[in-house]
Design a protein around this motif. Structure first.
Motif, mmCIF file in Angstrom:
data_model
loop_
_atom_site.group_PDB
_atom_site.id
_atom_site.type_symbol
_atom_site.label_atom_id
_atom_site.label_comp_id
_atom_site.label_asym_id
_atom_site.label_seq_id
_atom_site.Cartn_x
_atom_site.Cartn_y
_atom_site.Cartn_z
ATOM 1 N N LEU A 188 6.617 -8.251 -6.234
ATOM 2 C CA LEU A 188 6.651 -9.366 -5.294
ATOM 3 C C LEU A 188 7.548 -10.486 -5.788
ATOM 4 O O LEU A 188 8.219 -11.147 -4.990
ATOM 5 N N GLY A 189 7.575 -10.694 -7.091
ATOM 6 C CA GLY A 189 8.419 -11.752 -7.639
ATOM 7 C C GLY A 189 9.885 -11.478 -7.401
ATOM 8 O O GLY A 189 10.636 -12.360 -6.973
ATOM 9 N N ASP A 190 10.317 -10.234 -7.661
ATOM 10 C CA ASP A 190 11.717 -9.882 -7.462
ATOM 11 C C ASP A 190 12.101 -9.943 -5.991
ATOM 12 O O ASP A 190 13.176 -10.428 -5.634
ATOM 13 N N LEU A 191 11.223 -9.425 -5.129
ATOM 14 C CA LEU A 191 11.521 -9.425 -3.695
ATOM 15 C C LEU A 191 11.607 -10.853 -3.174
ATOM 16 O O LEU A 191 12.529 -11.202 -2.418
ATOM 17 N N GLY A 192 10.666 -11.689 -3.571
ATOM 18 C CA GLY A 192 10.700 -13.077 -3.141
ATOM 19 C C GLY A 192 11.909 -13.823 -3.666
ATOM 20 O O GLY A 192 12.517 -14.619 -2.947
ATOM 21 N N ALA A 193 12.290 -13.543 -4.918
ATOM 22 C CA ALA A 193 13.460 -14.212 -5.496
ATOM 23 C C ALA A 193 14.725 -13.834 -4.733
ATOM 24 O O ALA A 193 15.581 -14.687 -4.469
ATOM 25 N N ALA A 194 14.853 -12.560 -4.381
ATOM 26 C CA ALA A 194 16.036 -12.127 -3.632
ATOM 27 C C ALA A 194 16.089 -12.769 -2.255
ATOM 28 O O ALA A 194 17.165 -13.119 -1.759
ATOM 29 N N GLY A 235 0.767 -1.238 0.000
ATOM 30 C CA GLY A 235 0.000 0.000 0.000
ATOM 31 C C GLY A 235 0.790 1.275 0.000
ATOM 32 O O GLY A 235 0.209 2.361 -0.083
ATOM 33 N N LEU A 236 2.116 1.197 0.107
ATOM 34 C CA LEU A 236 2.921 2.405 0.040
ATOM 35 C C LEU A 236 3.080 2.830 -1.415
ATOM 36 O O LEU A 236 2.945 2.010 -2.328
ATOM 37 N N PRO A 237 3.395 4.118 -1.667
ATOM 38 C CA PRO A 237 3.478 4.588 -3.055
ATOM 39 C C PRO A 237 4.519 3.871 -3.899
ATOM 40 O O PRO A 237 4.385 3.773 -5.110
ATOM 41 N N ASP A 238 5.587 3.371 -3.259
ATOM 42 C CA ASP A 238 6.637 2.709 -4.013
ATOM 43 C C ASP A 238 6.098 1.420 -4.654
ATOM 44 O O ASP A 238 5.379 0.655 -4.021
ATOM 45 N N ASP A 239 6.470 1.195 -5.890
ATOM 46 C CA ASP A 239 6.093 -0.048 -6.543
ATOM 47 C C ASP A 239 6.869 -1.212 -5.924
ATOM 48 O O ASP A 239 8.064 -1.111 -5.676
ATOM 49 N N VAL A 240 6.172 -2.304 -5.672
ATOM 50 C CA VAL A 240 6.806 -3.500 -5.122
ATOM 51 C C VAL A 240 6.594 -4.639 -6.097
ATOM 52 O O VAL A 240 5.456 -4.996 -6.405
#
Length: 364
Positions: free
Chosen positions: A106-112, A99-104
């Protein structure tokens, strides 16, 4: 305990670019302005924890000066630093507030992180997207219900930032249609206005309850926008009672310095849970004492691990490493005192670290 499986039950995206001294200073605190001359936000528990837990992961000595830490971080590059720090957390899953303005991504974050990243939908953010469509006041309620239904299709939870936008001392009753239409008319009259109307915020909260998904609520400390005296979770007692017949779980996030009140709510209401996110990360070496206070009343099956990490991958690792360390010391003390058997301690550690979150958020 160093390998205790963890589910990070409430977190955010991370920045992808280089991190300078000013970034590190601000992102390691809930402050919104630089520190006064001659002081540093990093000269505190979180800064000490960063130098302790994160420095070895990027190739610096534990306790290395901040300047050395930043030099080493820059040398390996932001992407590699994020990869190392997130991978070192040893997470089994990440539940990410988008919900924050920054785009997230999820695939990249989970992969890292080497773990699946699942979405937590912020109720107020959905309302802002609906408002941006030019919806009428009379059509707002239906449009919001439709948008929320679409948003939660693959989500594991919803979240409210009522504490930031108004405070937790709300009328617990579900507002009526006429009230919602009138409040929506006032809000929509100024395009882009911040949503602070207590009637609309209550409406969103009840819409969240209607999804049947766990409803996460920010409580306790945060940045200086939060009215701290009105973020005491004890103020939610009437709302907890009103929601109880629905069976929808309520998850009190962070809680500190009102964690004892949160523990009592988790004790007396079967659908109320709490997490230790943000608290453990910011308290560093003092986390041992405060974790003990979380467990004075709260049943162990109602407490979850989280980091509330945002922007800095370091915050993910500080939360995970400090939690494992402090919770291990706490449980070890209970075993030494005869309060728990070793088998009990291992079971409790697994419950709080990951099993409670997997059950509550239906991750399996």
């Amino acid at each position: 305990m160093n390998r205790l499986p963890l589910v990070d039950a409430h977190c955010h995206g991370v920045a992808t670019g280089p991190v300078g001294r000013e970034d590190l200073e601000l992102w390691c605190t809930e402050a919104s302005v630089p520190p006064p001359v001659g002081t540093s936000y990093l000269d505190g528990q979180l800064g000490f924890a960063l130098r302790r837990w994160c420095a070895p992961v990027i190739g610096a000595q534990p306790g290395a000066p901040v300047e050395v830490y930043l030099e080493r971080r820059a040398a390996i590059g932001a992407a590699e630093a994020s990869r190392r720090l997130l991978a070192a957390c040893g997470l089994g899953a990440l539940l990410v507030d988008t919900g924050l303005p920054d785009d997230v991504d999820l695939g990249d974050l989970g992969a890292a992180a080497g773990a699946p990243a699942r979405e937590v939908v912020r109720l107020e953010r959905v309302a802002e997207r609906v408002a941006a469509t030019g919806v009428s006041a009379a059509g707002f309620a239906d449009a919001y219900a439709e948008a929320l239904g679409t948003a939660v299709t693959r989500a594991v939870a919803v979240k409210s930032i009522l504490a930031y936008r108004y405070g937790l001392d709300i009328d617990p009753a579900r507002p009526g249609p006429a009230e919602v239409t009138a409040a929506a008319g006032e809000w929509l009259r100024t395009p882009g206005a911040r949503l602070t109307d207590p009637v609309l915020l209550r409406h969103l909260l009840w819409c969240g309850v209607d999804t049947g998904l766990p409803v996460q609520l920010h409580t306790g400390f945060g940045d200086r926008d939060v009215p701290l005296a009105r973020s005491d979770p004890a103020l939610l007692q009437p709302f907890c009672a009103a929601v109880e017949p629905t069976g929808t779980p309520l998850v009190l996030l962070h809680c500190y310095p009102y964690h004892r009140q949160a523990g009592w709510l988790a004790l007396v209401y079967p659908h109320v849970y709490l997490d230790v996110g943000l608290t453990i990360t910011h308290l560093g070496a003092r986390a041992d004492a405060v974790l003990a206070e979380f467990f004075e009343l709260a049943p162990v099956g109602k407490v979850l691990y989280a980091s509330d990490a945002y922007l800095l991958p370091e915050l993910y690792l500080i939360g995970a490493a400090q939690f494992r360390h402090s919770f291990g010391r706490l449980l070890g003390g209970w075993v030494d005192d005869g309060a728990l058997t070793g088998a009990d301690a291992r079971r409790v550690a697994s419950m709080v670290g990951a099993d409670n979150a997997r059950r509550l958020y239906r991750l399996d």
